[in-house]
Design a protein around this motif. Structure first.
Motif, mmCIF file in Angstrom:
data_model
loop_
_atom_site.group_PDB
_atom_site.id
_atom_site.type_symbol
_atom_site.label_atom_id
_atom_site.label_comp_id
_atom_site.label_asym_id
_atom_site.label_seq_id
_atom_site.Cartn_x
_atom_site.Cartn_y
_atom_site.Cartn_z
ATOM 1 N N PHE A 108 21.496 -2.392 -27.498
ATOM 2 C CA PHE A 108 21.946 -3.109 -26.310
ATOM 3 C C PHE A 108 22.632 -4.426 -26.675
ATOM 4 O O PHE A 108 23.578 -4.843 -26.001
ATOM 5 C CB PHE A 108 20.773 -3.372 -25.373
ATOM 6 C CG PHE A 108 20.390 -2.182 -24.534
ATOM 7 C CD1 PHE A 108 21.361 -1.362 -23.967
ATOM 8 C CD2 PHE A 108 19.056 -1.873 -24.314
ATOM 9 C CE1 PHE A 108 21.013 -0.263 -23.204
ATOM 10 C CE2 PHE A 108 18.695 -0.776 -23.542
ATOM 11 C CZ PHE A 108 19.682 0.025 -22.982
ATOM 12 N N GLN A 114 16.854 -2.514 -28.288
ATOM 13 C CA GLN A 114 17.350 -3.876 -28.142
ATOM 14 C C GLN A 114 18.533 -4.131 -29.058
ATOM 15 O O GLN A 114 19.500 -4.792 -28.659
ATOM 16 C CB GLN A 114 16.228 -4.876 -28.425
ATOM 17 C CG GLN A 114 15.177 -4.949 -27.322
ATOM 18 C CD GLN A 114 14.011 -5.839 -27.687
ATOM 19 O OE1 GLN A 114 13.961 -6.392 -28.788
ATOM 20 N NE2 GLN A 114 13.063 -5.977 -26.781
ATOM 21 N N GLN A 158 19.495 -1.785 -19.421
ATOM 22 C CA GLN A 158 20.040 -3.136 -19.614
ATOM 23 C C GLN A 158 21.214 -3.341 -18.666
ATOM 24 O O GLN A 158 22.105 -2.482 -18.564
ATOM 25 C CB GLN A 158 20.509 -3.319 -21.067
ATOM 26 C CG GLN A 158 21.123 -4.677 -21.362
ATOM 27 C CD GLN A 158 20.079 -5.709 -21.680
ATOM 28 O OE1 GLN A 158 18.991 -5.382 -22.119
ATOM 29 N NE2 GLN A 158 20.400 -6.966 -21.448
#
Length: 318
Positions: A59, A56, A311
């Motif tokens: 991304f 995360q 993503q």
């Protein structure tokens, strides 16, 4: 009075004890097995949570760059109207292709120079945009001294910065050779790579010419050029971000322990994401889909599907 028979008490036989020990061992082994399995499951879940958090973070940083890709400060500037006066040959970070350009596995450039080699089989992407808050151009005379005056240096432009300036008709990439207060110079023949000419003007016939930027709509800001790729180092493979700062590339290790990065692109009006080699016009790319696969741990193996994260990122300036 009658005699009572003596009551004898019998214990467990050896056989019974052995059977009890065997059954107890099975019971203890089962309990220990469940305990160890629970610990291992907890460790795997903890590793998966850590992997998700790490992916995360990567991304989020990639999304920030991708969502800004193509921003020039003066609406969406098509590639044909972005003039580049830097000295040739132009490095990868100086080539404007709508602010985005993907590189397929096996063809990723040396974003970080000779120090970090791109991982074979992984993709890379180049993203370009004007960074930070733009400064308004108060006046500009391309052959003047100083040639450019801005309202205030809110973007923190310094000497040797590669900047992106624009007005309603054109944009230009050049190097700042000196800055004093609000005065910006862009002399020819100074700095590295330096400016090859003062031909800021966009020629309809493809031949550029000296032309000043309009002060009524002109802005200038540092050029942000970044490259995302998976590189190989002494400790394994990592996700890297390289960025242009004051004319020099700086390398950041974003996420260690990465096996692969695959990126596909969606063009305007298209139904499917495609690889970089299938993109006909980077101006038409409106989104990218990045898939990141983290490395496995031999001591605590996890299926590839649980280590792979995807993503989708929309481009705001396309």
């Amino acid at each position: 009075m009658p005699m009572l028979k003596s009551q004898r008490q019998f214990g467990f036989t050896l056989t019974e004890l052995m059977i009890a020990l065997v059954l107890g061992s099975f019971l203890v082994a089962g309990v220990v097995g469940v305990y160890v399995s629970n610990i291992r499951t907890g460790q795997v879940q903890q590793r998966l949570m850590s992997s998700q958090q790490s992916s995360q973070i990567g991304f989020q940083l990639l999304s920030r760059d991708a969502m800004h890709a193509g921003f020039s400060g003066c609406a969406n500037m098509i590639t044909q109207r972005v003039v580049n006066v830097l000295n040739p040959p132009l490095a990868w970070w100086a080539i404007w292709t709508a602010g985005i350009r993907g590189h397929e596995q096996g063809a990723v450039p040396q974003f970080a120079g000779a120090g970090i080699v791109p991982l074979a089989g992984a993709d890379g992407v180049q993203l370009m945009y004007g960074r930070g808050t733009s400064a308004s151009i108060v006046s500009h005379n391309v052959v003047g001294n100083p040639p450019m005056v801005i309202n205030q240096n809110v973007a923190g432009i310094v000497a040797n910065d590669i900047v992106l300036a624009c007005d309603s008709k054109m944009a230009v990439i050049f190097q700042v050779t000196a800055i004093a207060g609000n005065n910006i110079s862009h002399a020819v023949g100074a700095g590295a790579p330096g400016n090859a000419s003062l031909n800021f003007g966009f020629g309809a016939n493809g031949v550029n010419f000296p032309q000043s930027l309009a002060s009524d709509a002109g802005t200038v800001m540092p050029l942000e050029t970044v490259g995302w790729f998976v590189g190989t180092n002494s400790d394994g493979n990592s996700l890297y971000r390289v960025a242009l700062v004051a004319g020099q590339m700086r390398t950041e290790e974003i996420l260690p322990g990465v096996d692969n990065l695959q990126i596909q692109y969606l063009s305007r009006g298209a139904a499917n994401y495609v690889n970089a080699t299938a993109v006909a016009d980077w101006e038409q790319v409106v989104a990218l889909r990045a898939t990141l696969t983290l490395s496995n741990d031999a001591k605590m193996p996890v299926a590839a599907g649980l280590r792979t994260f995807t993503q989708v990122i929309n481009l705001r300036n396309h």
